[in-house]
Design an enzyme around this catalytic site. Structure first.
Site, PDB file in Angstrom:
ATOM      1  N   HIS A   1      -0.745  24.705  -0.459  1.00 46.17           N
ATOM      2  CA  HIS A   1       0.080  24.341   0.696  1.00 46.17           C
ATOM      3  C   HIS A   1       1.446  25.007   0.600  1.00 46.17           C
ATOM      4  O   HIS A   1       2.032  25.088  -0.474  1.00 46.17           O
ATOM      5  CB  HIS A   1       0.259  22.827   0.763  1.00 46.17           C
ATOM      6  CG  HIS A   1      -0.936  22.128   1.335  1.00 46.17           C
ATOM      7  ND1 HIS A   1      -0.883  20.855   1.847  1.00 46.17           N
ATOM      8  CD2 HIS A   1      -2.204  22.537   1.486  1.00 46.17           C
ATOM      9  CE1 HIS A   1      -2.083  20.509   2.298  1.00 46.17           C
ATOM     10  NE2 HIS A   1      -2.906  21.507   2.074  1.00 46.17           N
TER      11      HIS A   1
ATOM     12  N   TYR B   1       4.349  13.175   6.537  1.00 42.07           N
ATOM     13  CA  TYR B   1       5.123  11.998   6.121  1.00 42.07           C
ATOM     14  C   TYR B   1       5.785  11.446   7.379  1.00 42.07           C
ATOM     15  O   TYR B   1       6.552  12.163   8.038  1.00 42.07           O
ATOM     16  CB  TYR B   1       6.225  12.377   5.131  1.00 42.07           C
ATOM     17  CG  TYR B   1       5.751  12.782   3.745  1.00 42.07           C
ATOM     18  CD1 TYR B   1       5.358  14.091   3.461  1.00 42.07           C
ATOM     19  CD2 TYR B   1       5.725  11.851   2.705  1.00 42.07           C
ATOM     20  CE1 TYR B   1       4.954  14.459   2.184  1.00 42.07           C
ATOM     21  CE2 TYR B   1       5.321  12.212   1.419  1.00 42.07           C
ATOM     22  CZ  TYR B   1       4.935  13.517   1.167  1.00 42.07           C
ATOM     23  OH  TYR B   1       4.545  13.879  -0.100  1.00 42.07           O
TER      24      TYR B   1
ATOM     25  N   PRO C   1       5.532   6.885  -5.258  1.00 36.45           N
ATOM     26  CA  PRO C   1       4.724   8.073  -4.985  1.00 36.45           C
ATOM     27  C   PRO C   1       5.262   8.966  -3.867  1.00 36.45           C
ATOM     28  O   PRO C   1       4.752  10.077  -3.668  1.00 36.45           O
ATOM     29  CB  PRO C   1       3.361   7.487  -4.591  1.00 36.45           C
ATOM     30  CG  PRO C   1       3.660   6.120  -4.098  1.00 36.45           C
ATOM     31  CD  PRO C   1       4.841   5.636  -4.878  1.00 36.45           C
TER      32      PRO C   1
ATOM     33  N   LYS D   1       5.702  12.941  -7.496  1.00 38.92           N
ATOM     34  CA  LYS D   1       6.259  13.447  -8.753  1.00 38.92           C
ATOM     35  C   LYS D   1       5.637  12.865 -10.034  1.00 38.92           C
ATOM     36  O   LYS D   1       5.834  13.437 -11.124  1.00 38.92           O
ATOM     37  CB  LYS D   1       7.788  13.181  -8.802  1.00 38.92           C
ATOM     38  CG  LYS D   1       8.567  14.045  -7.849  1.00 38.92           C
ATOM     39  CD  LYS D   1       8.686  15.470  -8.364  1.00 38.92           C
ATOM     40  CE  LYS D   1       9.006  16.473  -7.297  1.00 38.92           C
ATOM     41  NZ  LYS D   1       7.862  17.277  -6.832  1.00 38.92           N
TER      42      LYS D   1
ATOM     43  N   TYR E   1      10.834  19.163  -3.939  1.00 43.64           N
ATOM     44  CA  TYR E   1       9.429  18.838  -3.672  1.00 43.64           C
ATOM     45  C   TYR E   1       8.490  19.794  -4.409  1.00 43.64           C
ATOM     46  O   TYR E   1       7.508  19.364  -5.013  1.00 43.64           O
ATOM     47  CB  TYR E   1       9.158  18.860  -2.166  1.00 43.64           C
ATOM     48  CG  TYR E   1       7.836  18.212  -1.801  1.00 43.64           C
ATOM     49  CD1 TYR E   1       7.766  16.844  -1.498  1.00 43.64           C
ATOM     50  CD2 TYR E   1       6.663  18.949  -1.781  1.00 43.64           C
ATOM     51  CE1 TYR E   1       6.560  16.249  -1.185  1.00 43.64           C
ATOM     52  CE2 TYR E   1       5.443  18.354  -1.467  1.00 43.64           C
ATOM     53  CZ  TYR E   1       5.409  17.002  -1.167  1.00 43.64           C
ATOM     54  OH  TYR E   1       4.205  16.414  -0.871  1.00 43.64           O
TER      55      TYR E   1
HETATM   56  C1  PHB Z   1      -1.809  11.954  -2.333  1.00 47.83           C
HETATM   57  O1  PHB Z   1      -2.419  12.964  -1.935  1.00 47.83           O
HETATM   58  O2  PHB Z   1      -2.407  10.961  -2.801  1.00 47.83           O
HETATM   59  C2  PHB Z   1      -0.333  11.932  -2.226  1.00 47.83           C
HETATM   60  C3  PHB Z   1       0.327  13.026  -1.684  1.00 47.83           C
HETATM   61  C4  PHB Z   1       1.706  13.014  -1.555  1.00 47.83           C
HETATM   62  C5  PHB Z   1       2.419  11.904  -1.962  1.00 47.83           C
HETATM   63  C6  PHB Z   1       1.764  10.821  -2.520  1.00 47.83           C
HETATM   64  C7  PHB Z   1       0.383  10.832  -2.644  1.00 47.83           C
HETATM   65  O3  PHB Z   1       3.756  11.902  -1.804  1.00 47.83           O
END
Ligand code: PHB
Ligand code: APR
Length: 388
Positions: free
Chosen positions: A72, A199, A291, A295, A383
């Site tokens: 990505h 997000y 989460p 990280k 990130y």
């Molecule tokens: C996930 O793919 O489970 C995942 C991705 C990004 C995040 C948290 C979890 O910030």
């Protein structure tokens, strides 16, 4: 039994440390409380920083990730019903890889087996001893019999509820924030709604659209910690997700039965220091992040990178310099990821106690992020992962 490094815990931290040490000619034994299948049954994070992928490559465990992982270049932020793309590759020259922690764990377990290294699964009552002196050892019970491993060093890679940090609780200082909500997550055999992660900040609460592959999706909803998964049948989950997504995402969302569903609390936690004589803490044993910044797994990887370099320096050059610096070096990077994860969490979730003022501040911050290259670059640098 005698080994150079006794590792407690066969999660990503312990397994990656074991392979790095093996690559440097340092023998090690892993003691794990659970069975391998149990460890592989846990559904966890899914975003790998480039630095984490590089470490998997270094130990020869990245082939499947390169075949099956999704590279990505950016993420999408949604607020006020509109989606905005942050091009992280353009800002930093780096990419992320979508590849489940379960798969990372499986690949590391396979590499460990192929290298013929010892892992004791279902080791009960694992206890580190005498790491303050010159004769560290770890005892454990297997099939009713007590065993002992003598070693030069002990690596506590046994997660947040492990025995390593508990055994030094009098010598550590902890820093903690518990957030007043959780994440309800589901996994489904459906194509992802978008080719990048979304997000979303929404007045009903945060949501995240993520994936494991082009035919397996993972979605999260901010929920109350009082909620129980029985109160969240699939239909209710999908309905609530649709309420929080932008129009286009709703139109593209493919729903289906969940194959996993769980609620996780959100917490920031750091234990200092990360070294106690001849015992080290690494990964979740030393710190937890919410989460939101993706990280947790990546921090476990950077810790064991520093630790493996310190141990390599010790065995190659008889120098304690890296070992003496381990805690300070690791914590400097840990705290930056703790800050970033806290900031992402603060910006994206609905907080019960900050009211309309807090919500407007969040929107102003998000609007700034998507309209300032400097702000987007700062988000991106963190990130994709700060350098080791
Ligand atoms: C996930 O793919 O489970 C995942 C991705 C990004 C995040 C948290 C979890 O910030
Ligand atoms: N004895 C032996 N093993 C133990 C003990 C113990 N007393 N306590 C815990 N363990 C094992 C657990 O069963 C688990 O397999 O230690 C392992 C720790 O693994 P994780 O919890 O996955 O922690 P870590 O390896 O640090 O991985 C980083 O960051 O954000 C998270 O999801 C991410 O789990 C990942 C973590």
């Amino acid at each position: 039994m005698r080994t150079k490094v006794a590792i407690i815990g066969a999660g990503p931290a312990g397994l990656l440390l074991g392979q790095l040490l093996h690559a440097y000619g340092i023998d090690n034994v892993i003691l794990e409380r659970q069975t391998a299948d149990y460890v592989l049954g846990r559904i966890r994070a899914g975003v790998l920083e480039q630095g984490t992928v590089d470490l998997l490559e270094e130990v020869g465990a990245a082939a499947r990730a390169h075949r099956e992982g999704l590279v990505h270049h950016g993420v999408e932020l949604a607020f006020g019903g509109v989606r905005h793309r942050i091009d992280m590759h353009a800002a930093t020259g780096k990419t992320m890889m979508i590849y489940g922690q379960t798969e990372v764990t499986r690949d590391l377990m396979d590499a460990r087996r192929a290298a013929g290294l010892t892992t004791v699964y279902e080791a009960a009552d694992v206890t580190p001893h005498e790491f303050d002196g010159n004769h560290p050892r770890v005892s454990y019970v297997k099939d009713g019999a007590t065993h002992e491993i003598t070693c030069d060093f002990i690596a506590g890679c046994d997660g947040f509820h492990g025995v390593s940090r508990k055994s030094v609780s009098a010598a550590i200082r902890t820093f903690e924030r518990v957030y007043p909500f959780g994440w309800l997550g589901i996994l489904s055999e459906t194509p992802p709604v978008s080719h990048e992660l979304i997000y979303t900040n929404h007045e009903r609460g945060f949501s995240l659209c993520t994936m494991r592959s082009m035919h397996r999706s993972r979605y999260y909803l901010q929920c109350s910690m009082e909620d129980h998964i029985d109160q969240w049948p699939d239909d209710r989950f999908w309905d609530e997700l649709k309420r929080r997504l932008d129009r286009e995402a709703v139109d593209h969302l493919v729903t289906g039965p969940s194959i996993e569903k769980s609620i996780a609390p959100l917490r920031s936690f750091v234990a200092e220091p990360m070294r106690f004589g001849k015992m080290f803490l690494a990964g979740d044993a030393a710190h937890i992040v919410p989460p939101t910044g993706a990280k947790g797994l990546n921090l476990a990887a950077s810790d064991v990178h520093y630790l493996s370099q310190a141990l390599r320096e010790f065995y190659d050059e008889k120098s304690y310099a890296g070992i003496d610096a381990y805690s300070t070096t690791a914590l400097a990077r840990v705290w930056k990821a703790v800050r970033f994860s806290w900031w992402m969490t603060s910006m994206l979730h609905k907080f019960p106690d900050t009211g309309e003022f807090g919500a407007r501040i969040q929107l102003a911050e998000l609007d700034y992020l998507v309209s300032s290259q400097a702000a987007a670059t700062s988000l991106s640098e963190n990130y994709v992962g700060l350098p080791f």
